[in-house]
Design a protein around this motif. Structure first.
Motif, PDB file in Angstrom:
ATOM      1  N   VAL A 278     -22.061   2.359  54.648  1.00  0.00           N
ATOM      2  CA  VAL A 278     -20.968   2.071  55.586  1.00  0.00           C
ATOM      3  C   VAL A 278     -19.589   2.384  55.036  1.00  0.00           C
ATOM      4  CG1 VAL A 278     -22.221   0.347  56.976  1.00  0.00           C
ATOM      5  CG2 VAL A 278     -20.941  -0.388  54.932  1.00  0.00           C
ATOM      6  N   MET A 279     -19.467   2.497  53.726  1.00  0.00           N
ATOM      7  CA  MET A 279     -18.149   2.871  53.202  1.00  0.00           C
ATOM      8  C   MET A 279     -18.214   3.474  51.806  1.00  0.00           C
ATOM      9  SD  MET A 279     -16.739  -1.020  52.824  1.00  0.00           S
ATOM     10  CE  MET A 279     -15.049  -0.632  52.435  1.00  0.00           C
ATOM     11  N   GLY A 280     -17.188   4.275  51.496  1.00  0.00           N
ATOM     12  CA  GLY A 280     -17.008   4.792  50.148  1.00  0.00           C
ATOM     13  C   GLY A 280     -15.783   4.104  49.569  1.00  0.00           C
ATOM     14  N   CYS A 281     -15.744   3.990  48.240  1.00  0.00           N
ATOM     15  CA  CYS A 281     -14.587   3.317  47.654  1.00  0.00           C
ATOM     16  C   CYS A 281     -14.465   3.680  46.176  1.00  0.00           C
ATOM     17  CB  CYS A 281     -14.700   1.803  47.814  1.00  0.00           C
ATOM     18  SG  CYS A 281     -16.157   1.078  47.046  1.00  0.00           S
ATOM     19  N   GLY A 282     -13.412   3.230  45.539  1.00  0.00           N
ATOM     20  CA  GLY A 282     -13.259   3.495  44.114  1.00  0.00           C
ATOM     21  C   GLY A 282     -11.842   3.210  43.657  1.00  0.00           C
ATOM     22  N   MET A 283     -11.620   3.438  42.356  1.00  0.00           N
ATOM     23  CA  MET A 283     -10.275   3.287  41.802  1.00  0.00           C
ATOM     24  C   MET A 283      -9.543   4.620  42.004  1.00  0.00           C
ATOM     25  SD  MET A 283     -10.417   0.225  40.926  1.00  0.00           S
ATOM     26  CE  MET A 283      -8.808   0.010  40.156  1.00  0.00           C
ATOM     27  N   THR A 298       1.635   2.987  34.715  1.00  0.00           N
ATOM     28  CA  THR A 298       2.162   1.719  35.239  1.00  0.00           C
ATOM     29  C   THR A 298       1.292   1.192  36.372  1.00  0.00           C
ATOM     30  OG1 THR A 298       4.356   2.611  34.784  1.00  0.00           O
ATOM     31  CG2 THR A 298       4.256   0.584  36.104  1.00  0.00           C
ATOM     32  N   TYR A 299       0.895   2.101  37.244  1.00  0.00           N
ATOM     33  CA  TYR A 299       0.193   1.664  38.461  1.00  0.00           C
ATOM     34  C   TYR A 299      -1.276   2.060  38.471  1.00  0.00           C
ATOM     35  CZ  TYR A 299       4.907   0.962  40.237  1.00  0.00           C
ATOM     36  OH  TYR A 299       6.193   0.546  40.411  1.00  0.00           O
ATOM     37  N   THR A 300      -2.074   1.177  39.036  1.00  0.00           N
ATOM     38  CA  THR A 300      -3.454   1.529  39.353  1.00  0.00           C
ATOM     39  C   THR A 300      -3.665   1.148  40.809  1.00  0.00           C
ATOM     40  OG1 THR A 300      -4.206  -0.626  38.582  1.00  0.00           O
ATOM     41  CG2 THR A 300      -4.412   1.225  37.032  1.00  0.00           C
ATOM     42  N   GLY A 301      -4.758   1.660  41.370  1.00  0.00           N
ATOM     43  CA  GLY A 301      -4.997   1.337  42.771  1.00  0.00           C
ATOM     44  C   GLY A 301      -6.464   1.423  43.092  1.00  0.00           C
ATOM     45  N   PHE A 302      -6.823   0.821  44.200  1.00  0.00           N
ATOM     46  CA  PHE A 302      -8.181   1.047  44.696  1.00  0.00           C
ATOM     47  C   PHE A 302      -8.106   1.455  46.151  1.00  0.00           C
ATOM     48  CE2 PHE A 302      -7.671  -3.642  45.056  1.00  0.00           C
ATOM     49  CZ  PHE A 302      -7.974  -3.849  46.411  1.00  0.00           C
ATOM     50  N   ALA A 303      -9.166   2.148  46.577  1.00  0.00           N
ATOM     51  CA  ALA A 303      -9.163   2.678  47.940  1.00  0.00           C
ATOM     52  C   ALA A 303     -10.566   2.609  48.503  1.00  0.00           C
ATOM     53  CB  ALA A 303      -8.663   4.117  47.946  1.00  0.00           C
TER      54      ALA A 303
END
Ligand code: DAH
Length: 335
Positions: A278-283, A298-303
């Motif tokens: 149902v979904m894909g995701c990751g950093m 400085t920044y990290t994120g997830f999506a």
């Protein structure tokens, strides 16, 4: 010199005129007719004026008497006109009311009650939950450039991942977006972290249509960028969200690959006794942050990107994605 008119003669004329006028007014059938009579009797060149014109020939001692008789006639004609006007107007209104009467007992035109399409209600429900988790809704365009859809998402022209996302190309080199991930780039270009967005939209793929695939479908993208975000934050957010929407059904994270995330995962849920992705995701891959000028130290994120149709199918136990597009009321009325 003609002989002066006798007062009695004038008086006779006046009273004859009054009787005649009253008769004509009583017989008038329309307001237009009535107006003609008014002009004919009381107008500047009307009958009453004509008679009054003869006053000059009168003996001065007779004038007051004849003058007042003429005024009485004038008033009598005015009264008759006024009365008739009121009566005609009332009759006209009455006729109009009768002509325009509505028969409220007639059966009305049947308009079927519309309802929300299950895809829209699924989108609403997902957005509601994520807004509750602090996300803001962002939007993009269905027509995209190669840069936003692929390049900036760490997917250069020779990247093998493009094979899975072949799409519809426009003569000017633009394309129909293959995923809502393009919105990540557009948003990060214009906004500073901390970022928490969700972006719903229609996407296009050169896919063979079957029970779980469609060449046009809907996704919701999720992006969080901040200082210190980790995979734990991603997993916690996804689990919280899935639990909220599906309740306690089995879910699993499966290692996967996307050019724009590292590490990447896919999330499956149980549907008809099988695992359904149902979904894909990751950093968020540091290259993606670099493409929008963010310092990846400085920044990290997830999506994450989720397929709305698949969510609707799991939520409503729908066996075939094509049912969502055929506009069959027997199907749609169930929601
Ligand atoms: N864009 C991917 C697709 O269409 C889904 C996806 C995977 C979106 C991972 C993401 C992500 O944001 O992190 O298949």
């Amino acid at each position: 010199m003609t002989a002066a008119l006798q007062p009695t003669e004038l008086e006779t004329q006046l009273s004859t005129l009054q009787g005649e006028a009253q008769g004509a007014i009583a017989a008038a059938a329309t307001l237009e007719e009535l107006e003609k009579l008014r002009v004919g009797y009381l107008g500047k060149k009307g009958e009453v004026s004509k008679i009054l014109g003869g006053m000059g020939k009168l003996d001065p001692s007779d004038r007051p008497r004849i003058g007042s008789a003429a005024n009485d006639v004038k008033t009598a004609i005015q009264d008759a006109l006024e009365q008739k006007r009121t009566a005609l107007q009332a009759a006209q209104l009455q006729a109009q009311l009768e002509a325009e009467t509505l028969d409220v007992t007639m059966p009305g035109a049947y308009r079927p009650q519309g309802r929300m399409h299950p895809l829209n209600s699924t989108i609403d429900r997902i957005l509601d939950i994520l807004v509750g988790l602090g996300y803001t809704v962002a939007q993009g365009t269905e027509m995209e450039t190669d840069y936003y859809n692929f390049e900036a998402l760490n997917t250069p022209p020779d990247h093998p991942a493009r094979d899975m996302q072949d799409t519809f190309y426009l003569p000017d080199g633009n394309l129909l977006r293959t995923h809502t991930s393009a919105i990540q780039i557009r948003y990060m270009e214009n906004n500073e972290p901390p970022i928490r967005i969700i972006a719903p939209g229609r996407v296009y793929r050169r896919d063979t249509v079957d029970a779980t695939h469609s060449a046009v479908f809907h996704q919701i993208e999720l992006l969080a960028v901040d200082e210190g975000l980790t995979f734990t934050d991603l997993k916690g957010t996804v689990k919280e969200f899935l639990q909220e929407i599906f309740g306690d059904i089995p879910i699993r994270f499966r290692a996967s690959y996307f050019p724009f995330t590292e590490p990447s995962a896919e999330v499956d849920v149980q549907w008809k006794g099988k695992w359904l992705e149902v979904m894909g995701c990751g950093m968020v891959d540091p290259n993606v942050l670099k493409a929008v000028g963010l310092d990846s130290e400085t920044y990290t994120g997830f999506a994450a990107g989720l397929g709305v149709e698949r969510f609707a199918m799991v939520l409503h136990q729908i066996d075939d994605i094509r049912r969502l597009y055929t506009s069959d009321l027997r199907f749609l009325r169930q929601f």
